[in-house]
Design a protein around this motif. Structure first.
Motif, PDB file in Angstrom:
ATOM      1  N   ASP A   1      52.908  36.701   7.604  1.00 58.05           N
ATOM      2  CA  ASP A   1      52.060  36.055   6.615  1.00 58.05           C
ATOM      3  C   ASP A   1      50.808  36.893   6.435  1.00 58.05           C
ATOM      4  O   ASP A   1      50.035  37.043   7.351  1.00 58.05           O
TER       5      ASP A   1
ATOM      6  N   ARG B   1      44.883  39.668  14.816  1.00 56.14           N
ATOM      7  CA  ARG B   1      45.666  39.450  13.598  1.00 56.14           C
ATOM      8  C   ARG B   1      46.034  40.821  13.041  1.00 56.14           C
ATOM      9  O   ARG B   1      45.155  41.669  12.854  1.00 56.14           O
TER      10      ARG B   1
ATOM     11  N   SER C   1      42.493  29.531   8.326  1.00 58.70           N
ATOM     12  CA  SER C   1      43.404  30.637   8.068  1.00 58.70           C
ATOM     13  C   SER C   1      44.860  30.216   8.248  1.00 58.70           C
ATOM     14  O   SER C   1      45.206  29.540   9.205  1.00 58.70           O
TER      15      SER C   1
ATOM     16  N   GLU D   1      47.142  32.589   8.360  1.00 61.58           N
ATOM     17  CA  GLU D   1      47.781  33.764   8.932  1.00 61.58           C
ATOM     18  C   GLU D   1      48.220  33.469  10.361  1.00 61.58           C
ATOM     19  O   GLU D   1      47.731  32.550  10.998  1.00 61.58           O
TER      20      GLU D   1
END
Length: 163
Positions: free
Chosen positions: A35, A66, A104, A106
């Motif tokens: 993602d 990340r 987020s 992600e």
């Protein structure tokens, strides 16, 4: 007059070593289909929490990664559990909810190191079944870290859509 140069302690050196491992290890990298941006209906990370169920205080270092990049790094001191006459056992903990991960969608890898140890526990949210709002949790018991996911029924402002 001479200037004194402070030398980094063992914890700092261990975390720097962990960063070097993260930077060079593809096991920490998300797959190519990771993602990459927020999308409607995707799970939202609320925070990272470490709870101490031990009778001794601990220092924890929390590293949030990340896409092979460190987005947050902190060190916190967590007190030992204690007894309270009216409520029973009280567990101390540290919640990390930096703006870098706020709302987020992600996927993250969270690395937590306990005290001055040279290794820690890595937990990735990739491939996990997540509720719409979740937390990454770590519990300290008998000097060991155990990771897990906390699911939130009430998303509240921490997980509200930022769009």
């Amino acid at each position: 007059m001479s200037a004194r140069i402070a030398r980094p302690g063992p914890l700092v050196l261990a975390l720097l070593a962990a960063l070097a491992v993260l930077a060079g290890c593809s096991a920490f990298a998300p797959p190519d289909d990771a993602d990459a941006s927020a999308s409607s209906g995707s799970p939202v990370l609320r925070d990272v929490r470490v709870d101490n169920y031990d009778n001794a205080s601990h220092t924890v270092s929390v590293l949030v990664v990340r896409n092979d990049s460190v987005v947050f790094w902190t060190t916190r001191r967590i007190g030992s559990k204690r007894q309270n006459a009216s409520v029973g056992t009280v567990v101390d903990g540290a919640t990390v909810d930096p703006p870098e991960i706020a709302k987020s969608t992600e996927r993250f890898t969270v690395f937590v190191q306990l005290d001055d140890r040279t290794s820690g526990v890595r937990y990735s949210t990739r491939g996990k079944s997540l509720s719409s709002c979740y937390s990454v949790r770590f519990a300290i018991r008998d000097g060991r870290l155990s990771p897990g996911i906390g699911h939130w029924n009430d998303a509240g402002e921490h997980c509200a859509d930022s769009a």
